[in-house]
Design an enzyme around this catalytic site. Structure first.
Site, PDB file in Angstrom:
ATOM      1  N   ASP A 100       0.857  -1.295   0.163  1.00  0.00           N
ATOM      2  CA  ASP A 100      -0.016  -0.027   0.065  1.00  0.00           C
ATOM      3  C   ASP A 100       0.950   1.331  -0.001  1.00  0.00           C
ATOM      4  O   ASP A 100       2.133   1.246   0.518  1.00  0.00           O
ATOM      5  CB  ASP A 100      -0.913  -0.029   1.038  1.00  0.00           C
ATOM      6  CG  ASP A 100      -0.362   0.145   2.707  1.00  0.00           C
ATOM      7  OD1 ASP A 100       0.698  -0.636   2.778  1.00  0.00           O
ATOM      8  OD2 ASP A 100      -0.801   0.780   3.468  1.00  0.00           O
ATOM      9  N   GLU A 105      -0.106  -0.856   5.803  1.00  0.00           N
ATOM     10  CA  GLU A 105       1.111  -0.300   6.754  1.00  0.00           C
ATOM     11  C   GLU A 105       0.778   1.405   6.904  1.00  0.00           C
ATOM     12  O   GLU A 105       1.062   1.648   7.886  1.00  0.00           O
ATOM     13  CB  GLU A 105       2.541  -0.549   6.235  1.00  0.00           C
ATOM     14  CG  GLU A 105       3.604  -0.433   7.061  1.00  0.00           C
ATOM     15  CD  GLU A 105       4.051   0.756   7.248  1.00  0.00           C
ATOM     16  OE1 GLU A 105       4.947   1.167   8.263  1.00  0.00           O
ATOM     17  OE2 GLU A 105       3.864   1.726   6.278  1.00  0.00           O
TER      18      GLU A 105
HETATM   19 ZN   LIG Z   1       6.718   2.242   4.258  1.00  0.00          ZN
END
Ligand SMILES: [Zn+2]
Length: 397
Positions: free
Chosen positions: A75, A140
């Site tokens: 992501d 994340e």
């Molecule tokens: Zn990163």
């Protein structure tokens, strides 16, 4: 067909618009790189009420130990002002030796290079004598609830065990080879609210200004320093990040004031001992506030933010020496072993196996025109390939 070219790998990944929480095709692209190498790939969707579902990926090559994990995220953060990009944020255009795109360095580039390194290792030596796995999350940059923690728990529940982990986040400040991260500081946040009595600014004896109290309390948090640093860590540092009174009138003493703080702390402390120290400082300042002479102690309450990040340091010599030696062999530079910077998903992985972090140069991460030098992709691939060989004990090759 095989994934030996990190530039081709990265352009495939950048072209997937995987802004958290969207998968955007990025995990599918990675799966297409890993399956031909013999990886068994699992796609794991994690869910939790109140947060978007997140797709994650776990892939393993081999069934025996020793077992090396590569961890990271596909992501990316939002592109910001798309018109301000010199080349499209999902274009993977190459200009003047640099590839443009969101995630180029943070951290699709690291994933592209590690996939290429594994492909090259397999091409030269066959499957590793042991196992290599990819633990890749799509969460994340977001709330990190349906990402690495849940994927680790899912894998551990089906019997996965790891001997070491490399996280491919961008760790180098200026140049490839600058810095390996071997630990991270902890992070703890809280909000103090001081309760006073509202009143007329001309009649302060009838009121009780919470501003006086909040100033004494925040000062006590910032001074004296919490420690002087340790062998592996810089000094712990607390920042008061906001002070709020929400008062619009100059002639009114408000009824309450609040302040929030964040402390990045080293291995002098754990979250509990640090909380105790902070409460002791606040209680002392509340009782002795020089800004409120002859008044009873400041009335305050303190709310901790949920989930502090714990401090950790990795002391696995085989892991650190393999990586550090690989960086030096390829770049000729001895990387600094550091614990600086913010938190990363390594803070979750450290509960399962020793973990270190090394990736690209971080200068353009999260910025408009995020980009990576194409030459760095080749260099990082060679570092990762050398690291894999060394870690599995093929240092003689
Ligand atoms: Zn990163």
């Amino acid at each position: 067909m095989t994934a030996i070219d990190p530039v081709a790998n990265l352009s495939a990944l950048i072209r997937c618009p995987s802004v958290t929480p969207a998968e955007g095709g990025a995990l599918t692209a990675l799966e297409a790189m890993l399956k031909p190498l013999g990886f068994v790939v699992d796609r794991v969707t994690a869910t939790e009420d109140g947060t978007p579902d997140i797709e994650n990926l776990y892939a393993r090559l081999g069934t025996d130990g020793p077992h090396l994990m590569f961890a990271g995220h596909t992501d990316v953060v939002p592109v910001g002002d798309e018109a301000a990009w010199t080349h499209g944020p999902f274009s993977a255009d190459i200009a003047d030796g640099e590839m443009y795109g969101r995630g180029a360095v943070d951290m699709k580039g690291g994933i592209a290079c590690f996939a290429a390194a594994v492909a090259r290792h397999v091409e030269k030596h066959g499957a590793p004598e042991g196992s290599i796995s990819f633990l890749i999350t799509g969460d994340e940059e977001g709330p990190a609830i349906n990402g690495t923690t849940k994927l680790l728990e899912w894998a551990a529940a089906k019997g996965e065990r790891w001997d070491a982990c490399l996280v491919g986040e961008p760790t180098n400040p200026d140049q490839l080879g600058d810095m390996i991260k071997i630990g991270r500081r902890g992070s703890l946040s809280g909000t103090i609210t001081v309760h006073g009595v509202q009143g007329h600014a001309a009649y302060p004896h009838l009121a009780d200004s919470p501003v006086r109290g909040i100033l004494s309390l925040t000062q006590a948090l910032m001074d004296p320093p919490f420690d002087g640093g340790t062998d592996n860590f810089q000094p712990s540092n607390l920042e008061v990040t906001t002070i709020d009174v929400a008062n619009t009138a100059v002639n009114v003493i408000p009824s309450k004031a609040s302040a929030s703080f964040n402390i990045r702390f080293n291995d002098t402390w754990d979250a509990d001992s640090l909380k105790a120290e902070i409460i002791a400082r606040l209680d002392r300042a509340a009782a002795e506030s020089p800004l409120r002479p002859a008044r009873p102690p400041v009335r305050y309450d303190l709310v901790w933010s949920e989930r502090p990040s714990h401090v950790f340091i990795t002391r696995n010599n085989a892991l650190i020496a393999s990586l550090s030696g690989a960086v030096e062999a390829v770049t000729g530079r001895e990387p600094k072993l550091s614990t600086t910077g913010g938190t990363s998903d390594a803070r979750f992985i450290k509960d399962f196996c020793p973990v270190v972090e090394f990736g690209l140069v971080g200068q353009t991460m999260h910025m408009v025109d995020e980009r990576v030098a194409v030459a760095d992709l080749e260099t990082l691939t060679r570092i990762y390939e050398t690291f894999i060989s060394r870690w599995f004990g093929h240092a003689a090759d």
